[in-house]
Design an enzyme around this catalytic site. Structure first.
Site, PDB file in Angstrom:
ATOM      1  N   CYS A  15      25.872 -15.514 -11.243  1.00  0.00           N
ATOM      2  CA  CYS A  15      24.471 -15.708 -10.454  1.00  0.00           C
ATOM      3  C   CYS A  15      24.140 -16.618  -9.497  1.00  0.00           C
ATOM      4  CB  CYS A  15      23.795 -15.953 -11.572  1.00  0.00           C
ATOM      5  SG  CYS A  15      22.043 -15.834 -11.317  1.00  0.00           S
ATOM      6  N   LYS A  30     -11.065   1.093  12.579  1.00  0.00           N
ATOM      7  CA  LYS A  30     -11.602   1.187  10.826  1.00  0.00           C
ATOM      8  C   LYS A  30     -10.907  -0.241  10.300  1.00  0.00           C
ATOM      9  CE  LYS A  30     -10.838   3.722   6.490  1.00  0.00           C
ATOM     10  NZ  LYS A  30     -10.661   2.371   5.883  1.00  0.00           N
ATOM     11  N   ASP A  57       1.098   4.089  -2.756  1.00  0.00           N
ATOM     12  CA  ASP A  57       0.341   5.321  -2.766  1.00  0.00           C
ATOM     13  C   ASP A  57       1.944   6.586  -3.179  1.00  0.00           C
ATOM     14  OD1 ASP A  57      -1.963   4.867  -1.382  1.00  0.00           O
ATOM     15  OD2 ASP A  57      -0.841   5.629   0.606  1.00  0.00           O
ATOM     16  N   ASP A  94       1.141  -1.150   0.103  1.00  0.00           N
ATOM     17  CA  ASP A  94       0.317   0.033  -0.353  1.00  0.00           C
ATOM     18  C   ASP A  94       0.779   1.687  -0.009  1.00  0.00           C
ATOM     19  OD1 ASP A  94      -1.633  -1.700   0.048  1.00  0.00           O
ATOM     20  OD2 ASP A  94      -2.667  -1.051   2.170  1.00  0.00           O
ATOM     21  N   ALA A  95       1.940   1.051   0.668  1.00  0.00           N
ATOM     22  CA  ALA A  95       2.614   2.745   0.356  1.00  0.00           C
ATOM     23  C   ALA A  95       3.461   2.718  -0.267  1.00  0.00           C
ATOM     24  CB  ALA A  95       3.595   1.574   1.953  1.00  0.00           C
TER      25      ALA A  95
END
Ligand code: IVH
Length: 766
Positions: free
Chosen positions: A428, A133, A46, A42-43
């Site tokens: 790798c 909430k 945003d 979510d951060a």
């Protein structure tokens, strides 16, 4: 994790970067609202969204209808009947908690909200309630005559999806209300999944070889939109009410009344509801809620503050988006200290090596965190992260937690600095091939196209929704396919048979678990479907660095099929033009760096370059595939619809052994991706301020005639060579003889260049 590749600004020019941001945000919007698993936090979401806004203020020309800033988020999905909400289902305005700073309160925004509320009401200390909430999915339950008439999602706020059948399987939701129910009672609330049940569900999915859900909210969103209600019934969904829509019954005055009504109706209500009668009480209550919410057993992402009195709520009303009488206080994401035990390296789809922090397990926002991304070596150096350090880890209701910073005060002398390149020893960690780092980039990459780690991530990307949308082929299955040697590249999926795929072992040798015929059949069917998908889906699926679905679509406008793209004269021309134009601009005699150089020499070199530039640009300019524009003083600029970096990455891809291999394999499989948005001449038929108008040019203009003609057609108009009755305007510069006379005779209005340029401005009244 190559999710973070797109954010390395150094890699891509601004336009491609912008397009990629839009793609990532839109893609995650889709995942967020309509089921599945989002790929970013979510951060992070945003942050990307704000970056898009920021770029759009500097470059409004980038903005298209595809930009996430131009879209309204909504959860409407196909396959559901639509229900119009009698009263819109709104959002809530957020007020954010801030980090502690000198002379600033962390709950400043909350204080402002309460003061504004008081002012609007003409009351010093309004009575408010504070509730958790719930981080779930908004639903509305309509009871008429005491019976559940329907259940719907929020949708776009006005119209939602009818999810009644699914909601009937949620045990805590009554189908019938006890006697004494109001005539109409529309209960608004949240469907969600408790944390413990969510963990259990994911463990079970993992055992079945299905992809895990990122978080409880996503699991819930995916579940309520399932088309199979028996599957929904198996998922641990719960419901809690938090609001009211339509109502016809005995009057309700305040929250207490509503709570009593719901209790009598046996509808579960969101608790605790705490009351506050002053600013100080509110601030203390919100703090108290932060403590209480942790013990609730489900995810919360804030506290909702609401005015208690219903009549006063009506007085304040709502905006189009949210009520004026409520606010959601968003707590800062939870952070915890823990020990950094080690750093491992993950290899992503395009071979990028990402350092991952291996942590002493720590409980954050209800789930155990033992790994966190460290992004890249530059981040490790910037934060001075050392193995053995105590670090602060953050998780904002999200998938991949991150290391915020080192707690320096707790550093021991034993802490070991880390270097990614030293740690991997130049090879790798997955396949042992050499790794390389391009100039100006932050990421190290594995150079081996056949690297199994890349094959796994590339295959699951190939099968993802934005790409070819192949059912049942998520990460776990892709990994098993590569590890058992059934495939080495995504295209080899097309050579699999139902039998082979069905027999795939997703478990261990000791504890085998078959993928199964049914799953295999679905996967094979969607592979068959994908053969006919338009070229842009295929370009996206190849996972070419910095080519997302938006760029892929743009590319498909200018190429008929994949063969034309792989041998694109257009892309080569764009890149050559970029180079010659930059050489042309450097030879500018006005430029300070050319001071003291012989002007005539510069001019003649420029003239030669300009001739070459026009020579190679001409055919594509005619078709509207590119244009040349004056750029400041004595300079030129190429308008390249695909973007410089994207062009170069595409050319490099088709020249690489990877690209050649893909092309060959497609031929062998008999797959020819064809564009479904190819435009012979994009400027033709375009609507603009000059649509329907025909112009004839005469005399000397301030820019080359062909350039002016191109601009006319870009604005929707037509440019023609000779004056007829059909000519709308003659555009006359200095000089110009016979055409002017003809125009006067034919009654065609004559305008000057400035007027034409003004007419090209959108919405300008003449
Ligand atoms: S009251 C007019 N109370 O959060 C909207 N909403 O971000 C008033 N939510 O759409 C809603 N917990 O789905 C309210 N205790 C709570 C809530 C809550 C979660 C959701 C709700 C809303 C969304 C807005």
């Amino acid at each position: 994790m190559d999710l973070f590749e797109y954010s390395s600004r150094h890699e891509i020019d601004e336009r491609s970067h912008y397009e990629e941001l839009c793609r990532v945000v839109n893609h995650n919007n889709e995942l967020y609202y309509a089921k599945a698993t989002p790929e970013i936090t979510d951060a992070e979401y945003d942050r990307l969204y704000h970056e898009i806004e920021e770029i759009e203020t500097r470059h409004p020309e980038y903005k298209t209808a595809e930009s996430p800033t131009q879209r309204v988020g909504n959860d409407l999905a196909e396959g559901f009947a639509k229900i119009k909400h009698p009263i819109p289902m709104l959002s809530i305005d957020d007020v954010f908690e801030h980090k502690a700073a000198p002379r600033q309160e962390t709950d400043e925004e909350l204080i402002d909200f309460y003061k504004r509320l008081g002012q609007a009401l003409g009351e010093v200390s309004p009575h408010v309630v504070v509730e958790p909430k719930i981080d779930g999915c908004a639903v509305t339950l309509m009871y008429r005559g005491g019976e559940l008439a329907y259940a719907a999602t929020r949708g776009d706020g006005n119209v939602g999806d009818d999810i009644t059948t699914n909601v009937r399987t949620v045990k805590s939701i009554p189908q019938k209300l006890p006697s004494g129910a109001p005539n109409v009672l529309e209960v608004r609330g949240e469907i969600f999944m408790p944390s413990a049940e969510f963990d259990e569900l994911n463990a079970q999915r993992d055992a079945e070889g299905l992809p895990a859900f990122a978080n409880p909210r996503n699991a819930t969103a995916g579940t309520i939109k399932l088309l199979d209600a028996t599957e929904v019934a198996r998922r641990p969904l719960r419901f809690l009410a938090h609001g009211m829509g339509a109502y016809d019954g005995p009057p309700l005055h305040c929250m207490d009344d509503y709570e009593h009504l719901l209790a009598a109706m046996q509808i579960p209500y969101n608790k605790p509801i705490l009351h506050a009668h002053s600013l100080d009480e509110l601030r203390a209550t919100v703090k108290e809620m932060d403590r209480r919410r942790r013990g609730l057993g489900f995810g919360t992402d804030g506290a909702v503050v609401k005015l208690n009195d219903f009549a006063r709520r009506d007085e304040l009303g709502t905006t189009a988006r949210a009520p004026r009488w409520a606010a959601a206080f968003k707590y800062l994401p939870e952070q915890r200290e823990t020990k950094l035990l080690g750093i491992t390296v993950q290899v992503g789809r395009t071979g990028v090596l990402t350092p991952v922090a291996e942590l002493e397990p720590v409980l954050i926002s209800g789930s155990t965190v033992s790994r966190a991304t460290l992004h890249n070596q530059d981040e490790i150096a910037r934060k001075d992260v050392r193995i053995g350090d105590t670090v602060l880890v953050e998780k904002a209701g999200e998938i991949i937690p991150s290391v915020v910073k080192v707690v320096e005060a707790k550093r021991s002398a034993m802490a070991q600095p880390y270097s990614l390149s030293e740690a991997v020893g130049g090879v790798c960690p997955s396949c042992g091939a050499p790794v390389s780092k391009e100039e100006g980039q932050v990421a190290w990459r594995c150079t081996n196209f056949a690297c199994p780690a890349q094959a796994v991530t590339r295959t699951s990307y190939f099968c993802s929704r934005a790409a070819l949308d192949i059912e049942n082929l998520g990460g776990v299955v892709a990994e098993a396919l590569v590890n058992t040697g059934l495939i080495r590249t995504p295209l080899e999926l097309f050579k699999l048979t139902r039998e082979k795929l069905g027999a795939l072992n997703l478990g261990t040798t000791k504890d085998p678990r078959r993928f199964g015929e049914k799953n295999a059949s679905k996967a094979i069917d969607s592979l068959e479907r994908a053969r006919k998908f338009p070229m842009e889906r295929w370009i996206t699926a190849f996972g070419i660095p910095s080519i997302g679905s938006i760029t892929a679509r743009e590319v498909a406008k200018y190429h008929r099929d994949i063969n034309e793209l792989a041998n694109s004269d257009y892309l080569r021309t764009l890149v050559e033009l970029e180079d010659s134009i930059s050489a042309y601009n450097k030879l500018n005699p006005e430029s300070p760096s050319n001071k003291g150089k012989e002007r005539a020499g510069l001019e003649s070199q420029r003239a030669e370059l300009l001739r070459r530039i026009h020579g190679s640009a001409a055919t594509y300019m005619e078709r509207g595939y590119l244009s040349l524009e004056p750029d400041g003083k004595n300079k030129l600029r190429l308008v390249n619809p695909i973007g410089s970096v994207s062009c170069r990455k595409l050319l490099a891809y088709w020249e690489s052994s990877a690209g050649k291999h893909v092309l060959n394999e497609l031929h062998e499989l008999g797959i020819l991706p064809v564009s479904d948005c190819y435009v012979q001449n994009p400027a033709e038929g375009k609507q603009g301020p000059l649509t329907g108008l025909t112009f004839v040019l005469t005399g000397a203009l301030s820019i080359p005639r062909d350039e002016m003609e191109r601009r006319i057609s870009a604005a929707g108009g037509k440019a023609s060579g000779s004056v007829t009755k059909k000519t709308s305007y003659l555009v006359a510069g200095e000089g110009g003889g016979s055409k002017r006379e003809k125009a006067v005779k034919a009654g065609v209005p004559i305008i000057d260049e400035a007027t034409l340029l003004r007419m090209m401005q959108p919405n300008e009244e003449l």
